[in-house]
Motif scaffolding. Structure first.
Motif, PDB file in Angstrom:
ATOM      1  N   LYS A   2       8.045  -4.477  23.734  1.00 41.14           N
ATOM      2  CA  LYS A   2       7.634  -3.043  22.964  1.00 41.14           C
ATOM      3  C   LYS A   2       8.420  -2.855  21.745  1.00 41.14           C
ATOM      4  O   LYS A   2       9.755  -3.187  21.920  1.00 41.14           O
ATOM      5  CB  LYS A   2       7.850  -1.820  23.890  1.00 41.14           C
ATOM      6  CG  LYS A   2       7.418  -0.554  23.364  1.00 41.14           C
ATOM      7  CD  LYS A   2       7.665   0.433  24.347  1.00 41.14           C
ATOM      8  CE  LYS A   2       7.295   1.991  23.598  1.00 41.14           C
ATOM      9  NZ  LYS A   2       6.145   2.022  22.953  1.00 41.14           N
ATOM     10  N   GLU A   4       9.377  -0.603  18.767  1.00 34.45           N
ATOM     11  CA  GLU A   4       9.077   0.986  18.377  1.00 34.45           C
ATOM     12  C   GLU A   4       8.840   0.888  16.903  1.00 34.45           C
ATOM     13  O   GLU A   4       9.391  -0.046  16.144  1.00 34.45           O
ATOM     14  CB  GLU A   4      10.496   1.619  18.587  1.00 34.45           C
ATOM     15  CG  GLU A   4      11.051   2.039  20.034  1.00 34.45           C
ATOM     16  CD  GLU A   4       9.956   2.788  20.712  1.00 34.45           C
ATOM     17  OE1 GLU A   4       9.121   3.506  20.096  1.00 34.45           O
ATOM     18  OE2 GLU A   4      10.168   2.965  21.986  1.00 34.45           O
ATOM     19  N   TYR A   6       9.986   3.032  14.890  1.00 32.06           N
ATOM     20  CA  TYR A   6      11.004   3.402  14.146  1.00 32.06           C
ATOM     21  C   TYR A   6      12.232   3.890  15.281  1.00 32.06           C
ATOM     22  O   TYR A   6      11.936   4.305  16.105  1.00 32.06           O
ATOM     23  CB  TYR A   6      10.931   4.850  13.336  1.00 32.06           C
ATOM     24  CG  TYR A   6      12.225   4.993  12.373  1.00 32.06           C
ATOM     25  CD1 TYR A   6      12.613   4.305  11.324  1.00 32.06           C
ATOM     26  CD2 TYR A   6      12.810   6.295  12.831  1.00 32.06           C
ATOM     27  CE1 TYR A   6      13.607   4.872  10.550  1.00 32.06           C
ATOM     28  CE2 TYR A   6      13.964   6.509  12.205  1.00 32.06           C
ATOM     29  CZ  TYR A   6      14.331   5.820  11.185  1.00 32.06           C
ATOM     30  OH  TYR A   6      15.435   6.068  10.206  1.00 32.06           O
ATOM     31  N   LYS A   7      13.401   3.280  14.841  1.00 28.98           N
ATOM     32  CA  LYS A   7      14.794   3.632  15.651  1.00 28.98           C
ATOM     33  C   LYS A   7      15.441   4.233  14.742  1.00 28.98           C
ATOM     34  O   LYS A   7      15.932   3.566  13.729  1.00 28.98           O
ATOM     35  CB  LYS A   7      15.256   2.544  16.400  1.00 28.98           C
ATOM     36  CG  LYS A   7      14.406   2.231  17.856  1.00 28.98           C
ATOM     37  CD  LYS A   7      15.123   0.998  18.577  1.00 28.98           C
ATOM     38  CE  LYS A   7      14.560   0.534  19.548  1.00 28.98           C
ATOM     39  NZ  LYS A   7      15.121  -0.658  20.098  1.00 28.98           N
ATOM     40  N   THR A 180      11.736  10.123  10.409  1.00 31.24           N
ATOM     41  CA  THR A 180      11.750   8.625  10.292  1.00 31.24           C
ATOM     42  C   THR A 180      12.169   8.073   8.935  1.00 31.24           C
ATOM     43  O   THR A 180      12.016   7.012   8.537  1.00 31.24           O
ATOM     44  CB  THR A 180      10.113   8.221  10.220  1.00 31.24           C
ATOM     45  OG1 THR A 180       9.440   8.946   9.409  1.00 31.24           O
ATOM     46  CG2 THR A 180       9.659   8.456  11.811  1.00 31.24           C
ATOM     47  N   ASN A 309       1.623  -3.369  21.824  1.00 34.92           N
ATOM     48  CA  ASN A 309       2.894  -2.453  22.078  1.00 34.92           C
ATOM     49  C   ASN A 309       3.955  -2.598  20.895  1.00 34.92           C
ATOM     50  O   ASN A 309       5.173  -2.494  20.776  1.00 34.92           O
ATOM     51  CB  ASN A 309       3.758  -3.015  23.407  1.00 34.92           C
ATOM     52  CG  ASN A 309       3.349  -2.010  24.526  1.00 34.92           C
ATOM     53  OD1 ASN A 309       2.927  -0.964  24.352  1.00 34.92           O
ATOM     54  ND2 ASN A 309       3.144  -2.825  25.565  1.00 34.92           N
ATOM     55  N   GLY A 311       4.771  -0.591  17.532  1.00 32.12           N
ATOM     56  CA  GLY A 311       4.609   0.626  16.788  1.00 32.12           C
ATOM     57  C   GLY A 311       3.967   0.292  15.368  1.00 32.12           C
ATOM     58  O   GLY A 311       4.461  -0.452  14.658  1.00 32.12           O
ATOM     59  N   PRO A 350       7.112  -1.847  11.621  1.00 31.74           N
ATOM     60  CA  PRO A 350       8.276  -1.539  11.923  1.00 31.74           C
ATOM     61  C   PRO A 350       9.507  -2.288  10.875  1.00 31.74           C
ATOM     62  O   PRO A 350       9.394  -3.503  10.647  1.00 31.74           O
ATOM     63  CB  PRO A 350       8.576  -2.197  13.371  1.00 31.74           C
ATOM     64  CG  PRO A 350       7.512  -2.172  14.020  1.00 31.74           C
ATOM     65  CD  PRO A 350       6.382  -2.663  12.844  1.00 31.74           C
TER      66      PRO A 350
END
Ligand SMILES: *Cc1c(COP(=O)(O)O)cnc(C)c1O
Length: 373
Positions: A2, A4, A6-7, A180, A309, A311, A350
């Motif tokens: 997966k 993301e 954004y982290k 973000t 998965n 983002g 991402p």
């Protein structure tokens, strides 16, 4: 796997600074906010910084402070987040869109003069994805027609072009610290300016139009407040500011990491004829806020990536095609071909320092498989 979209990068120091505020007496706008304001002004090489609750409120207050009002016109780009045009609506003015450059997605400065009328009061350029607009040309047009320039610099904290950064060729420059964004407090915003005449009005406008603030009454001899203009409740809190003071020192290092990832993406995707890329001009250093690819069948690719998965986001479906703007002003398809071209094809991938090599490889492989069929 997966990946993301954004982290964030909040580290122990940022968290500790927030905890320190939570343990203190003053949670709302106070010393930590003022400290952040001086540090952010210095970072942006600006004389003044006025923090706000968001970039949307920063744009709204900037328009008011610049005297933009009912029935005025404000020139801006259709290829932005809706906040840019919505702020113009808040003051009762009309957003007049100008198409963007096909290769950068930024407002095409050569098309601005044609849209200037007797009612035009301001221009709001948006530095799309982190690349600065041609601010030298825009400020010259503004001077010629006596217009105020307000930058939407939500993507542009670390950007530079030739020898300038955001805020140097405009009257007011608005920043976002949304969840973000490259520099974040979850929600938040700021206005920078080199013109001292805006500082007191903006500080009043962000807090109901009050002549003294809570921190003044708390830390100095009690004085009654008056209110002579109608303001809003758009102030930043000490909790938010505390989250950002030490992030400022990390911004350069984080940009370098995003730059490397962006260059990996670019070298992988430039070989694929089904993918077009946004161009970073040779005279420009992008803040690398968003990395977007342009694909033929955008929605199909978007959904396939989501199924894997990964983002993804769309930045942006053009503002003039939003129902509200179509209905109110009669904007329609084909009004702004370049904005529509990018808007129909763009997918944001991402891009953040914590994105691992393995995740980057997975994104690259997936994108290529999904567009080449
Ligand atoms: C995020 C964003 C905004 C709005 O920022 P907020 O802080 O959420 O109000 C405005 N303009 C652009 C270009 C943005 O990306």
């Amino acid at each position: 796997m997966k990946v993301e979209f954004y982290k964030h990068n909040l580290d122990i120091k940022d968290i500790q600074n927030v905890v320190d505020v939570l343990k203190s007496t003053f949670l709302t706008t106070g010393n930590v906010v003022s400290d952040f304001e001086s540090q952010f002004a210095e970072f942006m090489q600006a004389k003044h910084c006025i923090t706000t609750s968001s970039c949307t409120s920063a744009l709204h207050l900037s328009l008011i402070a610049a005297g933009v009002t009912k029935d005025d016109e404000v020139i801006t780009t259709p290829l932005s987040f809706i906040a840019t045009a919505n702020a113009i609506e808040y003051v009762g003015a009309k957003p007049v869109f100008v198409d963007v450059e096909r290769d950068t997605g930024n407002i095409d400065a050569s098309l601005i003069s044609n849209k200037v009328t007797k009612r035009t009061k301001a221009i709001i350029p948006v530095h799309l994805y982190g690349q600065l607009c041609d601010m030298k040309s825009i400020s010259q047009i503004a001077k010629k027609h006596n217009l105020v320039v307000i930058e939407d610099a939500a993507h542009a904290v670390e950007s530079s072009r030739e020898n300038y950064v955001a805020g140097q060729y405009s009257d007011l420059s608005c920043f976002s610290f949304y969840a973000t964004k490259n520099l974040t407090s979850g929600e938040g915003g700021a206005i920078t300016t080199n013109n001292p005449k805006y500082v007191t009005p903006l500080k009043k406008l962000r807090l109901h139009g009050m002549s003294t603030t809570a921190i003044d009454r708390y830390s100095k001899k009690y004085s009654h407040y008056d209110m002579d203009v109608l303001g809003w409740k758009y102030n930043m809190t000490n909790v938010q500011a505390a989250m950002m003071v030490s992030q400022l020192t990390q911004l350069r290092a984080r940009l370098e990491k995003r730059e490397k990832i962006a260059q990996r993406y670019e070298s992988a995707f430039s070989k694929i004829k089904e993918i077009e890329l946004i161009k970073v001009l040779p005279n420009s250093n992008s803040a690398r806020h968003l990395f977007t690819i342009l694909t033929k069948d955008r929605d199909a690719t978007l959904h396939k990536l989501q199924q894997r998965n990964i983002g993804v986001a769309v930045n942006f479906n053009p503002i003039h095609l939003m129902t509200y703007y179509k209905k109110k002003y009669g904007y329609k398809l084909r009004d702004f071909p370049n904005a529509e071209y990018i808007g129909a094809k763009t997918i944001t991938l991402p891009l953040y320092p914590k994105l691992t090599k393995i995740e980057q490889d997975y994104v690259i492989k997936s994108v290529i498989e999904d567009v080449v069929i």
